[in-house]
Design an enzyme around this catalytic site. Structure first.
Site, PDB file in Angstrom:
ATOM      1  N   ASP A 165      39.363  42.848  33.616  1.00 16.52           N
ATOM      2  CA  ASP A 165      40.283  43.782  34.142  1.00 16.52           C
ATOM      3  C   ASP A 165      41.219  43.005  35.209  1.00 16.52           C
ATOM      4  O   ASP A 165      41.366  43.264  36.427  1.00 16.52           O
ATOM      5  CB  ASP A 165      39.242  44.857  35.265  1.00 16.52           C
ATOM      6  N   ARG A 169      46.022  45.164  41.087  1.00 14.77           N
ATOM      7  CA  ARG A 169      45.233  45.866  41.947  1.00 14.77           C
ATOM      8  C   ARG A 169      44.080  45.025  42.455  1.00 14.77           C
ATOM      9  O   ARG A 169      43.477  45.439  43.241  1.00 14.77           O
ATOM     10  CB  ARG A 169      44.942  47.246  41.542  1.00 14.77           C
ATOM     11  N   ASN A 170      43.556  44.075  41.520  1.00 12.98           N
ATOM     12  CA  ASN A 170      42.261  43.505  41.655  1.00 12.98           C
ATOM     13  C   ASN A 170      42.646  42.181  42.270  1.00 12.98           C
ATOM     14  O   ASN A 170      41.541  41.149  42.140  1.00 12.98           O
ATOM     15  CB  ASN A 170      41.387  43.351  40.357  1.00 12.98           C
ATOM     16  N   ASP A 186      38.000  41.235  42.520  1.00  7.90           N
ATOM     17  CA  ASP A 186      37.397  42.570  42.072  1.00  7.90           C
ATOM     18  C   ASP A 186      36.688  42.222  40.542  1.00  7.90           C
ATOM     19  O   ASP A 186      37.292  41.984  39.805  1.00  7.90           O
ATOM     20  CB  ASP A 186      38.196  43.577  42.026  1.00  7.90           C
TER      21      ASP A 186
END
Ligand SMILES: C[C@@H](Oc1cc(-c2cccc(S(C)(=O)=O)c2)cnc1N)c1cc(F)ccc1N1NC=CN1
Length: 327
Positions: A165, A169-170, A186
């Site tokens: 992922d 955003r992470n 994340d």
């Protein structure tokens, strides 16, 4: 002791050795002080707080605390434990530092370093040129962000860890200002898959389709080359200053576009040398995609190339009305 300690004690293997819950550093709750909520995490609220290394210490370290609500399912408990196990094994300047856990009772906490710059996607969107001020960032700033993430990805590749992922955003920044360092922060997707050999959160709705290569969303095949594809999309996110990829497209449309060879267009003013690396990351054949060490090498040349470094960032242009950001 409760279920966390007895029923569920999955072992986790990283870089050759297995660890389990007993290896996790337990932090006494009295050494923690939660100050304010940062937002909702995958499980429960994430807080900003302070950690005192030793009782009586004057010095407190700013931390982020992930919480697991008291009324959590056993699955959530296991996922929470697995996430702690995963983060505890990493040791790299571009991966968020794990400090410890409070697993002795509810609510359970995972304590990690606080990155005061917030997440990369928000930072990019805030850094867009405005009518009254040009972007505070230069092409070099953007390139340094990309290189930081590539270094973290190279470390995971070397340890045969698949993140699944990689996305702006992470990722988090140590600070918004100059000297910022970007860290991968994340590991929710890797945690879910590690614990269950299929993705159980319920169908495609939860999958980051726009960051996934065809072999992943068609056949569920995930390798380090999956992360390379996602990294190419992250490069596009950075160079577009935080646009949603495939603006306006639904996941299904992206799946058919990408499987028939469609790709993201170069962002405005994106130097061709950088777009070339993105398209190599998006090769339909996973084996043809470059390794992260090769990507880092090519990014290094870009950093030395005046045509790249001196390229101007886009000046203020009204974002297209269709730029709906849904993440
Ligand atoms: C778990 C959480 O971790 C953190 C968030 C922030 C952080 C996140 C946002 C804003 C600020 S700040 C600038 O107000 O200090 C700090 C700072 N440090 C963290 N270690 C996180 C990690 C990510 F990779 C992406 C998003 C978040 N969250 N979770 C809840 C909100 N963001």
């Amino acid at each position: 002791s409760d279920s966390m300690m007895t029923e569920y004690n999955p072992n986790y293997e990283f870089g050759g050795n297995a660890i389990s819950i007993k290896d996790l550093k337990e932090i006494p709750r009295e050494q923690l002080r939660l100050v304010k909520a940062l937002g909702q995490g995958a499980f429960g609220e994430v807080y900003q707080g302070f950690f005192r290394h030793r009782i009586g210490d004057a010095v407190e370290m700013p931390v982020a605390v992930k919480t697991l609500p008291e009324l959590s399912s056993t699955q959530a408990e296991t996922d929470f434990l697995m996430e702690a196990l995963i983060m505890s094994k990493f040791n790299h300047p571009n991966i968020v530092h794990f400090i410890g856990v409070c697993f002795d009772k509810h609510p359970r906490f995972i304590v990690i370093e606080l990155l005061a710059g917030g997440d990369l996607k928000t930072f990019l969107r805030e850094s867009r040129p405005k009518p009254d001020r040009a972007s505070p960032l230069t092409m070099k700033d953007l390139l340094i962000c990309i290189v930081d993430v590539a270094k973290g990805c190279k470390y995971m590749e070397e340890n045969r860890f698949i993140h699944r992922d990689i996305a702006a955003r992470n990722c988090l920044l140590t600070t918004k200002g100059p000297g910022r360092v970007v860290k991968i922060a994340d590991f929710g997707m890797a945690r879910d898959i590690y614990r269950a050999d299929y993705y159980r959160k319920g169908g495609k709705a939860m999958l980051p389709i726009k960051w996934m290569p065809p072999e992943a969303f068609l056949d569920g095949i995930f390798t380090t080359k999956t992360d390379v594809w996602s990294f190419g999309v992250l490069m596009w996110e950075v160079m577009s200053l935080g646009y949603m990829p495939y603006t306006g497209c639904a996941n299904r449309e992206v799946m058919s576009l990408v499987t028939s060879g469609g790709r993201l267009e170069p962002p405005t003013n994106c130097p061709p040398q950088l777009y070339a690396i993105m398209t190599q990351c998006w090769h339909p054949n996973p084996e043809e995609r470059p390794s992260f060490s090769l990507i880092l090498e090519r990014l290094g040349y870009c950093m030395q190339d005046p045509d790249v470094i001196r390229a101007p960032l886009p000046v203020y242009a009204k974002p297209p009305s269709s730029e709906r950001d849904t993440t």
